[in-house]
Write an enzyme that holds these catalytic residues in place. Structure first.
Site, PDB file in Angstrom:
ATOM      1  N   LYS A  80       5.639  -0.144 -10.800  1.00  0.00           N
ATOM      2  CA  LYS A  80       5.680   1.237 -11.253  1.00  0.00           C
ATOM      3  C   LYS A  80       5.991   1.229 -12.745  1.00  0.00           C
ATOM      4  O   LYS A  80       6.562   0.276 -13.281  1.00  0.00           O
ATOM      5  CB  LYS A  80       6.771   2.020 -10.520  1.00  0.00           C
ATOM      6  CG  LYS A  80       6.484   3.503 -10.382  1.00  0.00           C
ATOM      7  CD  LYS A  80       5.494   3.797  -9.272  1.00  0.00           C
ATOM      8  CE  LYS A  80       5.364   5.297  -9.054  1.00  0.00           C
ATOM      9  NZ  LYS A  80       4.495   5.621  -7.912  1.00  0.00           N
ATOM     10  N   GLY A 185       8.306  21.563  -4.386  1.00  0.00           N
ATOM     11  CA  GLY A 185       7.377  20.967  -5.342  1.00  0.00           C
ATOM     12  C   GLY A 185       5.943  21.335  -5.014  1.00  0.00           C
ATOM     13  O   GLY A 185       5.397  20.887  -4.016  1.00  0.00           O
ATOM     14  N   GLY A 187       3.082  20.873  -6.975  1.00  0.00           N
ATOM     15  CA  GLY A 187       2.192  20.278  -7.967  1.00  0.00           C
ATOM     16  C   GLY A 187       0.878  19.873  -7.336  1.00  0.00           C
ATOM     17  O   GLY A 187       0.433  20.472  -6.352  1.00  0.00           O
ATOM     18  N   ASN A 188       0.245  18.838  -7.868  1.00  0.00           N
ATOM     19  CA  ASN A 188      -1.067  18.417  -7.375  1.00  0.00           C
ATOM     20  C   ASN A 188      -1.056  18.101  -5.884  1.00  0.00           C
ATOM     21  O   ASN A 188      -1.955  18.492  -5.138  1.00  0.00           O
ATOM     22  CB  ASN A 188      -1.547  17.188  -8.155  1.00  0.00           C
ATOM     23  CG  ASN A 188      -1.960  17.516  -9.572  1.00  0.00           C
ATOM     24  OD1 ASN A 188      -2.283  18.663  -9.873  1.00  0.00           O
ATOM     25  ND2 ASN A 188      -1.948  16.533 -10.442  1.00  0.00           N
ATOM     26  N   VAL A 189      -0.039  17.355  -5.445  1.00  0.00           N
ATOM     27  CA  VAL A 189       0.045  16.976  -4.033  1.00  0.00           C
ATOM     28  C   VAL A 189       0.644  18.089  -3.198  1.00  0.00           C
ATOM     29  O   VAL A 189       0.115  18.449  -2.137  1.00  0.00           O
ATOM     30  CB  VAL A 189       0.865  15.680  -3.868  1.00  0.00           C
ATOM     31  CG1 VAL A 189       1.067  15.358  -2.388  1.00  0.00           C
ATOM     32  CG2 VAL A 189       0.166  14.524  -4.565  1.00  0.00           C
TER      33      VAL A 189
END
Length: 366
Positions: A80, A185, A187-189
């Site tokens: 990562k 959350g 966001g994109n996911v």
């Protein structure tokens, strides 16, 4: 800053610190284990409060990728990277190019992909100076539609498949009609997961640090917005953490009212023992490094040119893996995360995969 004695170090193979004063780049790359193949993991950009916070995050995320790839049966290791900075304020083309130059110095030991705070276009900018980036090739995605390399759709769909399995085991129901889900959350996911849930008949409560993203979920999905303090403690059936990690801890777990925790965020447990704390409370936890593996599966298959039907089937196997973990957890009385760790360690410590592609082939962009 302690490194080798850091509580999250866990025998990492490699750790690099990069700094470029001209562009403002401050980054850390962590490579946890490469016994199954080169380390592949996202490049995250986040305004960490301290260098120590960034180091802790990258070590935890890197280790998680080793376990994730092993449980997803991929010929990959775990790594990562994190860039310290606010992606909405500090990201620049020069900074991304500098990151690409640093990645090239690692010689393919680590391959970067999209993550929180970065995007496919960002990875393409890094790719001007390195071949060691992934998830940027335009292809037919796992859902049969054109894809620019963004792994978010596969991550969200895999999380949805896993959430359904968790609901089956934790709540004894096979449908999601009327299911109450709190998504932390969007966001994109998180937004894509919420859309899958909405289409299946679930009712949604959402929170995000960005007001515009939360408002989009309200406008397009009919979700109910709530505060940061409320999102994990609502009287819902499922909590789906899809933002930052360490949200399941001594403070939040006693307040949970949901019977299932199943979300896409990495490293949801602040400490490993919080897995046992959830079990003690009768809350079924879908280990994050199992349920959110759709993205890494998609990126791997993109780079090895598999048919999208094969990719989709592989993503859907996340449900089968969780089914095995839940059954074994129930049978042995051990936390689900403990079971998942044991399964992963059997794969990357004792029975490494037979490489279907050389490291050199896997680390090059087509």
């Amino acid at each position: 800053m302690n490194v080798f004695s850091h509580p999250e170090f866990d025998n990492h193979e490699h750790l690099s610190f990069f700094c470029d004063p001209e562009t403002g780049l401050k980054a850390i790359v962590a490579i946890h284990n490469t016994s199954r193949g080169p380390a592949l993991g996202g490049c995250r950009m986040f305004p960490y409060a301290s260098d120590e916070e960034a180091l802790r995050d990258v070590l935890r995320l890197s280790r998680g990728m080793t376990y994730k790839s092993a449980l997803a049966n991929l010929d990959l290791g775990g790594g990562k990277s994190v860039i310290i900075g606010d992606p909405r304020k500090h990201k620049s083309e020069a900074l991304l190019e500098s990151m690409g130059k640093f990645l090239e110095q690692l010689g393919g030991q680590y391959i970067a992909a999209e993550d929180s705070g970065t995007s496919v276009p960002d990875l393409k900018v890094m790719g001007r100076h390195t071949n060691h980036v992934a998830g940027i090739k335009e292809h037919i995605g796992f859902d049969g539609l054109p894809s620019n390399g963004d792994p978010s759709p596969a991550t969200a769909y895999g999380t949805y498949v896993g959430l359904r399995m968790a609901v089956q085991h934790g709540l004894g129901r096979s449908d999601l009609e009327g299911l109450k889900v709190a998504v932390q959350g969007i966001g994109n996911v998180g937004f894509r997961l919420a859309r899958h849930l909405k289409d299946a008949g679930a009712k949604l409560w959402v929170y995000d640090i960005h007001q515009d993203q939360m408002q989009r979920a309200v406008d397009e999905l009919g979700a109910t917005p709530v505060s940061a303090e409320e999102i994990l403690t609502l009287p819902v059936d499922v909590v789906a953490p899809c933002a930052m990690g360490a949200v399941l801890n001594d403070r939040s777990i006693p307040k949970l009212q949901a019977k299932v925790v199943a979300g896409a965020a990495n490293n949801q447990l602040e400490h490993p023992e919080h897995d046992a704390a959830l079990l003690k409370r009768g809350i079924l936890y879908a280990p994050d490094f199992v349920i959110n593996a759709g993205g890494i599966i998609d990126v791997f298959h993109e780079r090895t040119d598999h048919d999208h039907n094969q990719v989709r089937a592989h993503v859907e196997s996340i449900g089968d893996t969780l089914d095995e973990i839940f059954r074994r957890s129930s049978r042995e009385g051990l936390p689900t995360g403990t079971i998942a760790n044991l399964l992963a360690e059997e794969r990357f410590r004792h029975t490494p995969a037979q490489p279907r592609h050389t490291k050199g082939t896997l680390s090059k962009v087509s």
